[in-house]
Design a protein around this motif. Structure first.
Motif, PDB file in Angstrom:
ATOM      1  N   PRO A  56       9.469 -89.149 -67.884  1.00 16.04           N
ATOM      2  CA  PRO A  56       8.549 -87.688 -66.770  1.00 16.04           C
ATOM      3  C   PRO A  56       8.208 -87.155 -67.305  1.00 16.04           C
ATOM      4  O   PRO A  56       7.176 -86.789 -66.823  1.00 16.04           O
ATOM      5  N   ASN A  57       8.371 -86.555 -68.630  1.00 19.62           N
ATOM      6  CA  ASN A  57       7.516 -85.194 -68.905  1.00 19.62           C
ATOM      7  C   ASN A  57       6.485 -85.338 -70.154  1.00 19.62           C
ATOM      8  O   ASN A  57       5.317 -85.223 -70.570  1.00 19.62           O
ATOM      9  N   ASP A  58       6.947 -86.544 -70.543  1.00 22.06           N
ATOM     10  CA  ASP A  58       5.685 -86.653 -71.182  1.00 22.06           C
ATOM     11  C   ASP A  58       5.103 -88.953 -71.240  1.00 22.06           C
ATOM     12  O   ASP A  58       6.077 -89.443 -72.147  1.00 22.06           O
ATOM     13  N   PRO A  59       4.759 -88.782 -70.120  1.00 22.45           N
ATOM     14  CA  PRO A  59       4.757 -90.443 -69.308  1.00 22.45           C
ATOM     15  C   PRO A  59       3.684 -90.929 -70.422  1.00 22.45           C
ATOM     16  O   PRO A  59       2.556 -90.640 -70.887  1.00 22.45           O
ATOM     17  N   ASP A  60       3.943 -92.081 -71.532  1.00 21.80           N
ATOM     18  CA  ASP A  60       2.756 -92.749 -71.679  1.00 21.80           C
ATOM     19  C   ASP A  60       2.356 -93.977 -71.945  1.00 21.80           C
ATOM     20  O   ASP A  60       1.453 -94.688 -72.512  1.00 21.80           O
ATOM     21  N   THR A  61       2.621 -94.451 -70.039  1.00 22.52           N
ATOM     22  CA  THR A  61       2.582 -95.852 -69.358  1.00 22.52           C
ATOM     23  C   THR A  61       2.432 -95.008 -68.206  1.00 22.52           C
ATOM     24  O   THR A  61       3.223 -94.422 -67.951  1.00 22.52           O
ATOM     25  N   ASN A  62       1.811 -96.215 -67.464  1.00 19.53           N
ATOM     26  CA  ASN A  62       2.005 -96.474 -66.274  1.00 19.53           C
ATOM     27  C   ASN A  62       3.240 -97.487 -66.243  1.00 19.53           C
ATOM     28  O   ASN A  62       3.227 -98.123 -66.327  1.00 19.53           O
ATOM     29  N   ALA A  63       2.399 -97.964 -64.608  1.00 22.43           N
ATOM     30  CA  ALA A  63       4.061 -98.904 -64.059  1.00 22.43           C
ATOM     31  C   ALA A  63       3.354 -99.227 -62.903  1.00 22.43           C
ATOM     32  O   ALA A  63       2.831 -98.235 -61.757  1.00 22.43           O
ATOM     33  N   VAL A  64       3.115-100.908 -62.533  1.00 22.55           N
ATOM     34  CA  VAL A  64       3.061-101.472 -61.427  1.00 22.55           C
ATOM     35  C   VAL A  64       4.031-102.833 -61.200  1.00 22.55           C
ATOM     36  O   VAL A  64       4.843-103.006 -61.609  1.00 22.55           O
ATOM     37  N   ILE A  65       4.430-102.513 -60.121  1.00 19.68           N
ATOM     38  CA  ILE A  65       5.342-103.077 -59.494  1.00 19.68           C
ATOM     39  C   ILE A  65       4.912-103.782 -58.911  1.00 19.68           C
ATOM     40  O   ILE A  65       4.610-103.879 -58.074  1.00 19.68           O
ATOM     41  N   HIS A  66       5.116-105.740 -59.255  1.00 20.04           N
ATOM     42  CA  HIS A  66       4.041-106.480 -58.466  1.00 20.04           C
ATOM     43  C   HIS A  66       4.720-107.340 -58.948  1.00 20.04           C
ATOM     44  O   HIS A  66       5.432-108.101 -59.711  1.00 20.04           O
ATOM     45  N   GLY A  67       5.401-108.461 -57.305  1.00 20.04           N
ATOM     46  CA  GLY A  67       5.848-109.582 -57.613  1.00 20.04           C
ATOM     47  C   GLY A  67       7.538-109.399 -57.795  1.00 20.04           C
ATOM     48  O   GLY A  67       8.269-110.034 -58.355  1.00 20.04           O
ATOM     49  N   GLY A  68       7.721-107.670 -57.682  1.00 15.95           N
ATOM     50  CA  GLY A  68       9.498-107.031 -58.015  1.00 15.95           C
ATOM     51  C   GLY A  68       9.406-106.736 -59.370  1.00 15.95           C
ATOM     52  O   GLY A  68      10.377-106.724 -60.079  1.00 15.95           O
ATOM     53  N   ILE A  69       8.742-107.186 -60.368  1.00 18.52           N
ATOM     54  CA  ILE A  69       8.254-107.015 -61.934  1.00 18.52           C
ATOM     55  C   ILE A  69       7.719-105.653 -62.302  1.00 18.52           C
ATOM     56  O   ILE A  69       6.750-105.648 -61.889  1.00 18.52           O
ATOM     57  N   ALA A  70       8.389-105.004 -62.705  1.00 19.26           N
ATOM     58  CA  ALA A  70       7.399-103.540 -62.921  1.00 19.26           C
ATOM     59  C   ALA A  70       6.732-104.515 -64.530  1.00 19.26           C
ATOM     60  O   ALA A  70       6.932-104.822 -66.122  1.00 19.26           O
ATOM     61  N   TRP A  71       5.331-104.296 -64.611  1.00 17.57           N
ATOM     62  CA  TRP A  71       4.619-104.441 -65.395  1.00 17.57           C
ATOM     63  C   TRP A  71       3.999-102.681 -66.002  1.00 17.57           C
ATOM     64  O   TRP A  71       3.306-101.797 -65.708  1.00 17.57           O
ATOM     65  N   PHE A  72       4.273-103.026 -67.524  1.00 21.31           N
ATOM     66  CA  PHE A  72       3.723-101.717 -67.819  1.00 21.31           C
ATOM     67  C   PHE A  72       2.542-101.894 -68.811  1.00 21.31           C
ATOM     68  O   PHE A  72       2.548-102.501 -69.083  1.00 21.31           O
ATOM     69  N   LYS A  73       1.806-100.697 -69.313  1.00 21.38           N
ATOM     70  CA  LYS A  73       0.317-100.500 -70.491  1.00 21.38           C
ATOM     71  C   LYS A  73      -0.448-101.641 -69.595  1.00 21.38           C
ATOM     72  O   LYS A  73      -0.894-101.343 -68.674  1.00 21.38           O
ATOM     73  N   SER A  74      -1.345-102.089 -70.799  1.00 23.19           N
ATOM     74  CA  SER A  74      -2.413-103.275 -70.661  1.00 23.19           C
ATOM     75  C   SER A  74      -1.790-104.296 -69.433  1.00 23.19           C
ATOM     76  O   SER A  74      -3.449-104.682 -68.400  1.00 23.19           O
ATOM     77  N   ASP A  75      -0.311-104.914 -69.505  1.00 25.40           N
ATOM     78  CA  ASP A  75      -0.501-105.626 -68.435  1.00 25.40           C
ATOM     79  C   ASP A  75      -0.371-105.658 -66.761  1.00 25.40           C
ATOM     80  O   ASP A  75      -0.871-106.059 -66.595  1.00 25.40           O
ATOM     81  N   GLY A  76      -0.305-103.645 -67.021  1.00 26.92           N
ATOM     82  CA  GLY A  76       0.098-103.052 -65.651  1.00 26.92           C
ATOM     83  C   GLY A  76      -1.678-103.158 -65.140  1.00 26.92           C
ATOM     84  O   GLY A  76      -1.378-103.337 -63.829  1.00 26.92           O
ATOM     85  N   ALA A  77      -2.572-102.297 -65.697  1.00 28.99           N
ATOM     86  CA  ALA A  77      -3.825-102.368 -65.965  1.00 28.99           C
ATOM     87  C   ALA A  77      -5.057-103.652 -65.153  1.00 28.99           C
ATOM     88  O   ALA A  77      -5.049-103.727 -64.139  1.00 28.99           O
ATOM     89  N   LEU A  78      -4.187-104.446 -66.405  1.00 28.64           N
ATOM     90  CA  LEU A  78      -4.855-105.322 -65.671  1.00 28.64           C
ATOM     91  C   LEU A  78      -4.280-106.535 -65.108  1.00 28.64           C
ATOM     92  O   LEU A  78      -5.203-107.132 -63.968  1.00 28.64           O
TER      93      LEU A  78
END
Length: 135
Positions: A56-78
Motif C-alpha cells: 500500500p505504501n509503494d503500489p506497483d499495480t492496480n487491481a480490478v476485481i471482475h467476475g470474482g477474480i482479481a486482475w492486475f497490471k495490463s490484464d486489469g486495465a484491458l
C-alpha cells in the motif's frame, strides 16, 4: 486464482495524477455504473491491497476485481476497458503476450509520478462519483 467477495471494484493509487485521471475516465464512460472505486490509501483499499500482496505504501499495480477474480497490471486495465461501451475491441490486445504488455505497464507505473505528477493527498471525487467510492 485471486478471489475477493466484492465484484467490479477498481483499486488505484489515489495520489497518482495519472491513476486518478484513469478512474475519472472509467467513471465517466461506465454508463451502466458497473464499477466502484477504492484508493489504496483508504482503509478498504489497504485491506484489498494487502490481500493481494500489493504494498500500500509503494503500489506497483492496480487491481480490478471482475467476475470474482482479481486482475492486475495490463490484464486489469484491458479487462476494465473492454467492459466499457465502444471498447470491447480492447480484449484483442490480450492476445499480445503478457510479458510484453506488462513490460509497457511497468514502465508507465514506475515513472507515473515523474511524468504525470503526484497529489499531496487523494483526489476528491465529485458527488456523483463519490457514491461509487468504497472506503
Amino acid at each position: 486464482m485471486n478471489r475477493w467477495p466484492d465484484d467490479d471494484v477498481i483499486l488505484y493509487d489515489g495520489v497518482c495524477v495519472f491513476c486518478s485521471r484513469w478512474i475519472r475516465y472509467i467513471a465517466t464512460h461506465d454508463v451502466s455504473r458497473r464499477f466502484r472505486f477504492t484508493a489504496i490509501q483508504s482503509d478498504y483499499g489497504t485491506r484489498l491491497a494487502q490481500a493481494f500482496n500489493i504494498d500500500p505504501n509503494d503500489p506497483d499495480t492496480n487491481a480490478v476485481i471482475h467476475g470474482g477474480i482479481a486482475w492486475f497490471k495490463s490484464d486489469g486495465a484491458l479487462t476494465t476497458l473492454s467492459l466499457l461501451p465502444g471498447w470491447r475491441w480492447a480484449r484483442a490486445l490480450l492476445l499480445i503476450p503478457k510479458p510484453i504488455r506488462d513490460a509497457v505497464y511497468n514502465l508507465v507505473a514506475r515513472n507515473r509520478y515523474r511524468i504525470f505528477g503526484k497529489y499531496d493527498e487523494c483526489f476528491v471525487p465529485d458527488a456523483e462519483m463519490r457514491a461509487r467510492v468504497m472506503e
